[in-house]
Write a protein that holds these residues in place. Structure first.
Motif, mmCIF file in Angstrom:
data_model
loop_
_atom_site.group_PDB
_atom_site.id
_atom_site.type_symbol
_atom_site.label_atom_id
_atom_site.label_comp_id
_atom_site.label_asym_id
_atom_site.label_seq_id
_atom_site.Cartn_x
_atom_site.Cartn_y
_atom_site.Cartn_z
ATOM 1 N N PRO A 171 24.758 -18.066 3.673
ATOM 2 C CA PRO A 171 24.881 -16.525 3.638
ATOM 3 C C PRO A 171 24.358 -15.809 2.379
ATOM 4 O O PRO A 171 24.546 -14.568 2.233
ATOM 5 N N SER A 176 19.716 -15.625 8.037
ATOM 6 C CA SER A 176 20.665 -16.273 8.817
ATOM 7 C C SER A 176 21.257 -15.493 9.829
ATOM 8 O O SER A 176 21.658 -16.178 10.736
ATOM 9 N N ALA A 177 21.104 -14.191 9.913
ATOM 10 C CA ALA A 177 21.417 -13.411 11.242
ATOM 11 C C ALA A 177 20.578 -14.198 12.347
ATOM 12 O O ALA A 177 20.832 -14.201 13.503
ATOM 13 N N ILE A 180 21.954 -17.443 13.812
ATOM 14 C CA ILE A 180 23.061 -17.156 14.575
ATOM 15 C C ILE A 180 22.578 -16.694 16.072
ATOM 16 O O ILE A 180 23.070 -17.325 16.983
ATOM 17 N N ILE A 223 24.734 -10.478 8.517
ATOM 18 C CA ILE A 223 25.309 -11.205 9.059
ATOM 19 C C ILE A 223 26.559 -10.710 9.817
ATOM 20 O O ILE A 223 26.858 -10.894 10.996
ATOM 21 N N THR A 226 25.402 -8.418 12.418
ATOM 22 C CA THR A 226 25.137 -8.969 13.889
ATOM 23 C C THR A 226 26.271 -9.641 14.488
ATOM 24 O O THR A 226 26.135 -9.599 15.663
#
Length: 401
Positions: A171, A176-177, A180, A223, A226
């Motif tokens: 995070p 990180s998005a 995902i 995050i 998203t």
């Protein structure tokens, strides 16, 4: 990415919601005068959704066991770790066989962190938990592939009992998005949400390699943006305070600000901010009540997973009374979860549900049905079609059809 909107006087807001009613930490009553904000009209209790037929299981239970009548289930589990801190656990098929007829649906995920086995610290003793070693923890992205493969190994008829979650991202990382989205497109038709992932967590945060997670990090905003765009359910672990508590709790203002900044994200706040070493302050229950009564936080639900949290709820008459009143005022906002980690048998898995027996006995049957099963179904049933539609749009675009 949503620019972080700073709530005016966020510290004052946190003080108003979560400041202790008295010095110290411990059980609290929740008189009506302490519940309502002085500047606001009394909150209207959240509506109780119509309960589907179910068998009330409020009879006293043994400390480590719970049973259910034939043809019924005890609960849906909003918080279950199939794997432990060294990525080991039962096969999903074994877990479903163990819980068949007793548990309905399960939000299933691993743990995003791997405990390093540092020979120069542990020697031949292989640690399997973060409190068993002083070695670092590190993010383990392959966990999402493991969970996806476990899900896909299930017979088609059994997949409806499992709602897998993506956890293998850092995070603090602006990419990180992207992780995902990549997981969703690699395993379409599998995942329903993200989490449980942690920002502030007792002694875990200080052990994680690299930059410490923070509620102020724009990577976290990305995050949640998203997740909102795709429709993913978010299970977020963030302690409300440090082990040495502050008044108001140290992370309350930033957490409330984060929640307010992402009104389109469906967020389940794990454990209501409590933990093994994060006990509820005197104002905790009243603070949760004020937050849940504020339309600014209508998109936030709370899970009461983890037996370490259950012990605070059921520890005495005053605490039971306060938590029962809180849940019955906001019956659509709470979910039960076990927070079991790689359980080897039924008793180990169901322990948290059994610890809550005094709470189950007190709750109105319709409210209990909400907490144990119906809120889970409402939240995940709303999310899954949105996620599948997003995957279809992206995959169709990728294939040029």
């Amino acid at each position: 990415m949503t620019p972080r909107r700073r709530i005016p006087a966020a510290g004052v807001l946190a003080m108003a919601l979560f400041a202790a009613c008295a010095t110290g930490r411990g059980p609290e009553a929740m008189p009506s005068a302490a519940i309502a904000s002085p500047s606001a009209a009394p909150a209207t209790p959240s509506p109780v959704a119509p309960a589907t037929p179910f068998v009330e299981t409020g009879a006293p239970m043994a400390a480590t066991t719970a049973e259910t009548a034939s043809g019924t289930v005890l609960f849906n589990d909003s918080h279950f770790h199939l794997l432990n801190y060294v990525q080991r656990g039962p096969a999903a098929r074994e877990f479903l066989e163990m819980t068949d007829g007793r548990v309905g649906r399960v939000a299933m995920f691993g743990i995003p962190l791997q405990q390093k086995w540092d020979y120069f610290l542990s020697g031949d003793r292989a640690p399997d938990y973060y409190l068993r070693s002083n070695a670092d923890l590190y993010y383990y992205s392959f966990v999402d592939a493991v969970i996806a493969r476990e899900y896909l190994s299930l017979p088609e008829a059994e997949r409806g009992r499992v709602d897998p979650m993506i956890t293998g991202f850092n995070p603090t990382d602006m990419y990180s998005a992207d992780h995902i989205e990549r997981v969703l497109l690699t395993f379409p038709g599998v995942f329903a949400g993200i989490g449980e992932f942690s920002i502030h967590k007792e002694f875990v945060s200080s052990k994680v390699s690299g930059h410490a997670a923070s509620l102020r990090n724009p990577a976290l905003d990305r995050i949640l943006d998203t997740a909102a765009e795709i429709g993913l359910v978010v299970i977020l672990h963030c302690d409300i305070d440090n082990v040495r508590p502050g008044d108001p709790p140290d992370f309350a203002a930033e957490l409330l600000e984060l929640f307010a900044d992402h009104p389109d994200a469906t967020i389940i706040w794990a454990h209501t901010g409590l933990g093994r070493f994060i006990a509820p302050a005197e104002g905790h229950v009243a603070g949760l009540d004020r937050m849940l009564a504020d339309p600014l936080y209508d998109h936030i639900a709370l899970d009461i997973s983890w037996d370490e949290v259950a012990k605070y709820v059921v520890r005495d008459e005053a605490s039971l009374k306060a938590w029962t009143a809180l849940i019955e005022r906001h019956p659509t906002r709470f979910l039960f979860g076990t927070d079991a980690v790689a359980p080897t048998d039924w008793d180990a898995y169901v322990r948290n549900h059994a610890v809550y027996a005094p709470l189950w006995q007190r709750l109105d049957p319709a409210v209990r049905a909400q907490v144990e099963r119906l809120n889970y179904e409402r939240i995940f049933d709303a999310a899954i079609p949105r996620v599948r539609a997003w995957e279809e749009r992206r995959l169709t675009g990728r294939n040029g059809s």
